[in-house]
Write a protein that holds these residues in place. Sequence first.
Motif, PDB file in Angstrom:
ATOM      1  N   THR A 138      96.535  36.992  31.703  1.00  0.00           N
ATOM      2  CA  THR A 138      95.551  36.993  32.777  1.00  0.00           C
ATOM      3  C   THR A 138      94.168  37.252  32.189  1.00  0.00           C
ATOM      4  OG1 THR A 138      94.988  37.885  34.945  1.00  0.00           O
ATOM      5  CG2 THR A 138      95.808  39.453  33.335  1.00  0.00           C
ATOM      6  N   SER A 139      93.151  36.769  32.871  1.00  0.00           N
ATOM      7  CA  SER A 139      91.767  36.906  32.405  1.00  0.00           C
ATOM      8  C   SER A 139      91.307  38.359  32.501  1.00  0.00           C
ATOM      9  CB  SER A 139      90.863  36.016  33.258  1.00  0.00           C
ATOM     10  OG  SER A 139      89.514  36.260  32.957  1.00  0.00           O
ATOM     11  N   ASP A 140      90.477  38.776  31.551  1.00  0.00           N
ATOM     12  CA  ASP A 140      89.914  40.128  31.579  1.00  0.00           C
ATOM     13  C   ASP A 140      88.759  40.246  32.570  1.00  0.00           C
ATOM     14  OD1 ASP A 140      91.745  40.846  29.679  1.00  0.00           O
ATOM     15  OD2 ASP A 140      90.289  41.138  28.059  1.00  0.00           O
ATOM     16  N   PHE A 187      86.413  33.573  25.965  1.00  0.00           N
ATOM     17  CA  PHE A 187      86.818  34.575  26.937  1.00  0.00           C
ATOM     18  C   PHE A 187      88.088  35.262  26.460  1.00  0.00           C
ATOM     19  CE2 PHE A 187      84.205  31.669  29.336  1.00  0.00           C
ATOM     20  CZ  PHE A 187      83.399  32.526  30.066  1.00  0.00           C
ATOM     21  N   GLN A 188      88.235  36.527  26.884  1.00  0.00           N
ATOM     22  CA  GLN A 188      89.401  37.322  26.528  1.00  0.00           C
ATOM     23  C   GLN A 188      90.417  37.336  27.669  1.00  0.00           C
ATOM     24  OE1 GLN A 188      90.096  39.058  23.551  1.00  0.00           O
ATOM     25  NE2 GLN A 188      88.384  37.838  22.798  1.00  0.00           N
ATOM     26  N   PHE A 189      91.679  37.234  27.303  1.00  0.00           N
ATOM     27  CA  PHE A 189      92.796  37.340  28.226  1.00  0.00           C
ATOM     28  C   PHE A 189      93.714  38.434  27.708  1.00  0.00           C
ATOM     29  CE2 PHE A 189      91.039  33.363  29.322  1.00  0.00           C
ATOM     30  CZ  PHE A 189      91.479  33.020  30.594  1.00  0.00           C
ATOM     31  N   THR A 190      94.562  38.959  28.602  1.00  0.00           N
ATOM     32  CA  THR A 190      95.486  40.025  28.244  1.00  0.00           C
ATOM     33  C   THR A 190      96.911  39.610  28.565  1.00  0.00           C
ATOM     34  OG1 THR A 190      93.800  41.689  28.714  1.00  0.00           O
ATOM     35  CG2 THR A 190      96.068  42.457  28.655  1.00  0.00           C
ATOM     36  N   VAL A 191      97.841  39.925  27.648  1.00  0.00           N
ATOM     37  CA  VAL A 191      99.266  39.656  27.877  1.00  0.00           C
ATOM     38  C   VAL A 191      99.737  40.583  29.001  1.00  0.00           C
ATOM     39  CG1 VAL A 191     101.577  39.733  26.845  1.00  0.00           C
ATOM     40  CG2 VAL A 191      99.631  38.908  25.504  1.00  0.00           C
ATOM     41  N   GLY A 224      99.441  43.934  26.880  1.00  0.00           N
ATOM     42  CA  GLY A 224      98.090  44.381  26.555  1.00  0.00           C
ATOM     43  C   GLY A 224      97.496  43.704  25.336  1.00  0.00           C
ATOM     44  N   SER A 225      98.297  42.939  24.588  1.00  0.00           N
ATOM     45  CA  SER A 225      97.758  42.200  23.435  1.00  0.00           C
ATOM     46  C   SER A 225      96.705  41.219  23.936  1.00  0.00           C
ATOM     47  CB  SER A 225      98.875  41.445  22.709  1.00  0.00           C
ATOM     48  OG  SER A 225      99.810  42.341  22.165  1.00  0.00           O
ATOM     49  N   LYS A 226      95.704  40.963  23.120  1.00  0.00           N
ATOM     50  CA  LYS A 226      94.574  40.119  23.529  1.00  0.00           C
ATOM     51  C   LYS A 226      94.732  38.677  23.062  1.00  0.00           C
ATOM     52  CE  LYS A 226      92.347  43.327  25.638  1.00  0.00           C
ATOM     53  NZ  LYS A 226      92.198  43.286  27.075  1.00  0.00           N
ATOM     54  N   VAL A 227      94.353  37.761  23.941  1.00  0.00           N
ATOM     55  CA  VAL A 227      94.369  36.330  23.666  1.00  0.00           C
ATOM     56  C   VAL A 227      92.943  35.822  23.836  1.00  0.00           C
ATOM     57  CG1 VAL A 227      95.251  34.091  24.416  1.00  0.00           C
ATOM     58  CG2 VAL A 227      96.746  36.086  24.456  1.00  0.00           C
ATOM     59  N   GLU A 228      92.504  34.963  22.929  1.00  0.00           N
ATOM     60  CA  GLU A 228      91.156  34.398  23.008  1.00  0.00           C
ATOM     61  C   GLU A 228      91.240  32.938  23.442  1.00  0.00           C
ATOM     62  OE1 GLU A 228      88.279  33.148  19.623  1.00  0.00           O
ATOM     63  OE2 GLU A 228      87.927  35.289  20.022  1.00  0.00           O
ATOM     64  N   ALA A 229      90.368  32.584  24.394  1.00  0.00           N
ATOM     65  CA  ALA A 229      90.301  31.204  24.895  1.00  0.00           C
ATOM     66  C   ALA A 229      88.878  30.694  24.769  1.00  0.00           C
ATOM     67  CB  ALA A 229      90.752  31.152  26.347  1.00  0.00           C
TER      68      ALA A 229
END
Length: 187
Positions: free
Chosen positions: A69-71, A85-89, A104-109
């Motif tokens: 989901t988007s931060d 943009f940053q997203f969170t698991v 809570g791990s971070k994903v970059e888009a």
Amino acid sequence: MKIVIATVSAALCFAAAPLHAQEVAPAETAAPAEPAAASAPAAEAAVPEPVAETPVARALPASTQVSITSDGEITSKKVEVGDKFQFTVVNDVQEAGEVAIPRGSKVEATVTWKTGKAVGGKSGKFELSFDKINVRGADYKMRGTHRQEGKGNTVAAVFATWLVSGRSAVMLPGQMVTVFTDQPIPY
């Protein structure tokens, strides 16, 4: 008498010489014992030493599904192509009963495409490409895209196309998106 003493002295010298030779001989026989002693460590070396157990490397396979989901809010009004943009698991991703990707791990888009709302009821749109995930301090490649579209206003557009425009595309925190791992992730 001098001759007798000289003869006895010579005899003692000759007698001592073989004794000295005998004393040397045991030292020479001791020398071959050294290779036997040297071969003892070789025999000990033949016994394998205990090897420390190394942990078996396990990895989450590529193409594993991850919900994120988007931060923060992302809107087509404010984004430009290339913005990140940053997203969170959202949930722990488990493999064989162990957590491979913690919640809570971070994903970059990255924004790869964008249109704004337009006259005629056309809505704003943008597309995100998911690049990488950070798991326990290391980055791994991700794959997947998501297109967010605003709602069009087609009913009003039929009557007054030059006055009505659509809505901007908005992605809010809490909106779930599914992406995939692009490479194995060790855990």
